[in-house]
Design a protein around this motif. Structure first.
Motif, PDB file in Angstrom:
ATOM      1  N   TYR A 143       0.829  -1.204   0.000  1.00 39.31           N
ATOM      2  CA  TYR A 143       0.000   0.000   0.000  1.00 39.31           C
ATOM      3  C   TYR A 143       0.866   1.258   0.000  1.00 39.31           C
ATOM      4  CZ  TYR A 143      -3.248   3.529   1.866  1.00 39.31           C
ATOM      5  OH  TYR A 143      -3.985   4.657   2.058  1.00 39.31           O
ATOM      6  N   GLY A 144       0.314   2.335  -0.553  1.00 40.44           N
ATOM      7  CA  GLY A 144       0.934   3.651  -0.451  1.00 40.44           C
ATOM      8  C   GLY A 144       2.300   3.717  -1.090  1.00 40.44           C
ATOM      9  N   ILE A 145       3.287   4.174  -0.316  1.00 43.45           N
ATOM     10  CA  ILE A 145       4.631   4.365  -0.861  1.00 43.45           C
ATOM     11  C   ILE A 145       5.332   3.046  -1.143  1.00 43.45           C
ATOM     12  CG2 ILE A 145       4.885   6.584   0.307  1.00 43.45           C
ATOM     13  CD1 ILE A 145       6.698   5.217   2.341  1.00 43.45           C
ATOM     14  N   THR A 146       4.844   1.949  -0.545  1.00 40.20           N
ATOM     15  CA  THR A 146       5.429   0.631  -0.810  1.00 40.20           C
ATOM     16  C   THR A 146       4.861   0.086  -2.121  1.00 40.20           C
ATOM     17  OG1 THR A 146       5.462   0.257   1.577  1.00 40.20           O
ATOM     18  CG2 THR A 146       5.925  -1.619   0.169  1.00 40.20           C
ATOM     19  N   GLN A 147       5.717  -0.123  -3.110  1.00 41.89           N
ATOM     20  CA  GLN A 147       5.257  -0.586  -4.414  1.00 41.89           C
ATOM     21  C   GLN A 147       5.653  -2.026  -4.723  1.00 41.89           C
ATOM     22  OE1 GLN A 147       6.524   2.408  -7.373  1.00 41.89           O
ATOM     23  NE2 GLN A 147       4.350   2.853  -7.601  1.00 41.89           N
ATOM     24  N   GLU A 148       6.710  -2.507  -4.079  1.00 45.43           N
ATOM     25  CA  GLU A 148       7.156  -3.860  -4.380  1.00 45.43           C
ATOM     26  C   GLU A 148       7.820  -4.463  -3.161  1.00 45.43           C
ATOM     27  OE1 GLU A 148       9.172  -5.055  -8.274  1.00 45.43           O
ATOM     28  OE2 GLU A 148      10.845  -5.159  -6.848  1.00 45.43           O
ATOM     29  N   VAL A 149       7.523  -5.737  -2.893  1.00 50.83           N
ATOM     30  CA  VAL A 149       8.180  -6.462  -1.809  1.00 50.83           C
ATOM     31  C   VAL A 149       8.662  -7.804  -2.337  1.00 50.83           C
ATOM     32  CG1 VAL A 149       6.821  -5.343  -0.004  1.00 50.83           C
ATOM     33  CG2 VAL A 149       6.046  -7.500  -0.962  1.00 50.83           C
ATOM     34  N   THR A 150       9.761  -8.278  -1.774  1.00 55.89           N
ATOM     35  CA  THR A 150      10.340  -9.566  -2.156  1.00 55.89           C
ATOM     36  C   THR A 150      10.400 -10.460  -0.927  1.00 55.89           C
ATOM     37  OG1 THR A 150      11.687  -8.496  -3.864  1.00 55.89           O
ATOM     38  CG2 THR A 150      12.334 -10.712  -3.178  1.00 55.89           C
ATOM     39  N   LEU A 151       9.809 -11.637  -1.024  1.00 58.84           N
ATOM     40  CA  LEU A 151       9.842 -12.588   0.087  1.00 58.84           C
ATOM     41  C   LEU A 151      11.231 -13.209   0.202  1.00 58.84           C
ATOM     42  CD1 LEU A 151       6.484 -14.566  -0.056  1.00 58.84           C
ATOM     43  CD2 LEU A 151       7.378 -13.309   1.891  1.00 58.84           C
ATOM     44  N   LEU A 152      11.775 -13.200   1.404  1.00 57.46           N
ATOM     45  CA  LEU A 152      13.046 -13.861   1.688  1.00 57.46           C
ATOM     46  C   LEU A 152      12.764 -15.176   2.410  1.00 57.46           C
ATOM     47  CD1 LEU A 152      15.016 -10.729   2.963  1.00 57.46           C
ATOM     48  CD2 LEU A 152      14.833 -11.587   0.625  1.00 57.46           C
ATOM     49  N   ALA A 153      13.797 -15.946   2.624  1.00 58.42           N
ATOM     50  CA  ALA A 153      13.629 -17.220   3.329  1.00 58.42           C
ATOM     51  C   ALA A 153      13.127 -16.963   4.741  1.00 58.42           C
ATOM     52  CB  ALA A 153      14.946 -17.984   3.357  1.00 58.42           C
ATOM     53  N   SER A 154      12.123 -17.708   5.154  1.00 59.60           N
ATOM     54  CA  SER A 154      11.601 -17.553   6.507  1.00 59.60           C
ATOM     55  C   SER A 154      12.545 -18.215   7.497  1.00 59.60           C
ATOM     56  CB  SER A 154      10.205 -18.168   6.615  1.00 59.60           C
ATOM     57  OG  SER A 154      10.268 -19.564   6.372  1.00 59.60           O
TER      58      SER A 154
END
Length: 510
Positions: A143-154
């Motif tokens: 949402y908002g200013i966040t446009q992209e996220v990348t999942l890392l190893a849990s």
């Protein structure tokens, strides 16, 4: 990421590890493709951040299988649209932490609490009240200013033999009940009295404190006229003389405790820490407030003290203490200048925070994780306490965040720290109504200070009502139009305290 349960503006890569929001600032809800285990860290890199919007990532958990959602079931926003439905819990990441390439980790514990950390920093309590009797899927609203996220190893952070062993649960409950019963028989008498053994910490394994040991550097004797206030969090048990507070390790979340009288300028408070010696996130939180605890109701005390920053009183919260050893003695000294100094086992650790020493201030603590006990040993009064102005720069070895509510005229702010945690270089100014009294240069007399009109008029145009707060000093003395014009000026500063203006924020009154 779940391949099908997503907002209409979300695009996933081939490996379902990267989610990008195309167009607009909403319709960016995503879910994990499988349930997340308790104590399993969901780790995200904020790989795309755009400053053209307002607000940032929302995240949390749901107990409902996202695979059963249809596209029309997924709303534009996680907050408030999703969280008003049963089985969904989510909140917003503070915008100041939503920086490009920051790594956000969040997880749930067996008490229904959600914690998060940034770049593997100190865990922060984020949410309470999850239903943990069923599987939980992660919610990530880009949402908002966040446009992209990348999942890392849990990462699995649970240590099963120390968390869920039935025998351990039985032993913890038994020890807790035994220690509380001993307190009721006044075994826990004040352990610092005017005797040669005043610096010896009388404790035992059954009371939750460490075995007796001598801590060098503690003053003798200590005055024991300060105790815990009867008003406290619902999960806290006090000893008969209110010198000790303890919590139930497995079930505690509302653990606020207050001093029964204000801490006066020039006084040093000494407390002893006890904990179970188990690996667990969180330790101790300390703060000061102008709110008399007698005016509060125990049932209204929150699990997260930062909620109290919205109250009209003055609140300062310091979290991020390193995990103490059981039996450690912590000291908190309030200087007349407003500086609060901190020490461990008689060794000074430098300045912890700065407060408005002109106010009457009660101390408060919360106990988290393995720390299940706190005992007030006593206090001392300083002789010839220094009275230098308080500087906002914390010592380099104190990385903990600080939250401040200056009262009804200002909102919370972070003092002396950038969002990255490093010290900010601030030109020397004086802020008369700020909890920081910075080194003096230039100063203004009371007659020279501009003030808002009787009806709250802007101090620049004297026409429109005040509706804008200045960051970082927190003064509210401008209308939004004048605030924006002033912000664009070179070397813009607050018309009241001359502190540099980093931003102006429009406020809305009910």
């Amino acid at each position: 990421f779940h391949p099908h349960a997503k907002g209409k503006n979300i695009r996933l890569d081939g490996q379902l590890r990267r989610a990008t929001r195309k167009n607009s600032f909403c319709n960016g809800i995503t879910f994990s493709h499988r349930p997340v285990h308790l104590y399993e860290k969901v780790r995200l890199r904020l790989s795309g951040v755009h400053t053209g919007w307002s607000g940032a990532l929302r995240f949390g958990f749901t107990s409902l299988d996202p695979g059963e959602l249809t596209p029309t079931d997924i709303p534009k926003y996680a907050c408030p649209d999703l969280v008003t439905r049963p089985g969904y819990w989510a909140k917003a990441l503070p915008e100041r932490l939503a920086l490009r390439d920051n790594v956000l980790s969040f997880w749930a514990d067996r008490h229904g609490r959600v914690f998060y950390s940034i770049n593997d920093g100190e865990p922060i309590l984020f949410h309470c009240g999850l239903s943990i009797g069923c599987p939980l899927w992660a919610i990530i609203d880009i949402y908002g200013i966040t446009q992209e996220v990348t999942l890392l190893a849990s990462l699995e952070i649970v240590i099963k033999e120390c968390i869920i062993t039935p025998r351990l649960y039985y032993e913890l409950c038994k020890n807790f009940k035994r220690s509380c019963a001993m307190e009721e028989r006044e075994v826990l008498t004040p352990c610092c009295s005017p005797t040669p053994s005043s610096s010896t910490l009388s404790s035992s394994a059954s009371t939750g404190f460490s075995t007796p040991r001598v801590v060098r550097g503690l003053p003798s004797p200590l005055d024991n006229d300060l105790h815990f206030h009867p008003v406290r969090g619902s999960d806290v048990v006090l000893s008969a003389d209110r010198s000790a507070a303890c919590i139930h390790f497995l079930d505690s979340s509302r653990t606020l405790v207050f001093s029964d009288r204000p801490l006066h300028a020039g006084e040093t408070l000494y407390v002893e820490v006890g904990h179970l010696g188990l690996p667990y996130f969180g330790a101790l939180l300390f703060g000061l407030t102008s709110c008399d605890p007698a005016s509060l109701h125990a049932g209204d005390l929150p699990a997260d003290p930062e909620v109290l920053l919205d109250r009209k009183e003055y609140w300062v919260v310091h979290r991020g203490f390193p995990m103490p050893c059981s039996g450690d003695v912590l000291s908190f000294s309030l200087l007349p200048s407003g500086e609060v100094h901190h020490g461990v086992n008689g060794v000074g650790r430098g300045r912890l925070l700065c407060v408005d020493s002109s106010q009457v201030l009660w101390t408060f603590f919360t106990l988290h994780g393995a720390v299940n006990r706190l005992r007030i040993l006593g206090k001392t009064e300083m002789i010839n306490a220094p009275n230098e102005p308080c500087s906002p720069v914390l010592p380099p070895h104190l990385p903990a965040p600080l939250s401040v509510n200056r009262s009804s005229s200002a909102s919370e702010s972070s003092l002396g720290r950038s969002p990255h945690g490093d010290s900010m270089e601030t030109p020397p100014v004086t802020a008369p109504s700020s909890p920081l009294s910075l080194p003096v240069s230039p100063t203004l007399t009371a007659l020279e200070l501009p003030s808002a009109g009787k009806n709250g008029e802007c101090t620049i145009c004297f026409d429109q009502d005040v509706d804008t707060v200045i960051y970082t000093c927190g003064h509210m003395c401008l209308c939004n139009d004048c605030g924006l014009k002033l912000k664009r000026q070179i070397h813009a500063c607050c018309p009241i305290c001359r502190r540099p203006i980093k931003d102006v924020i429009k406020t809305y009154r009910p």
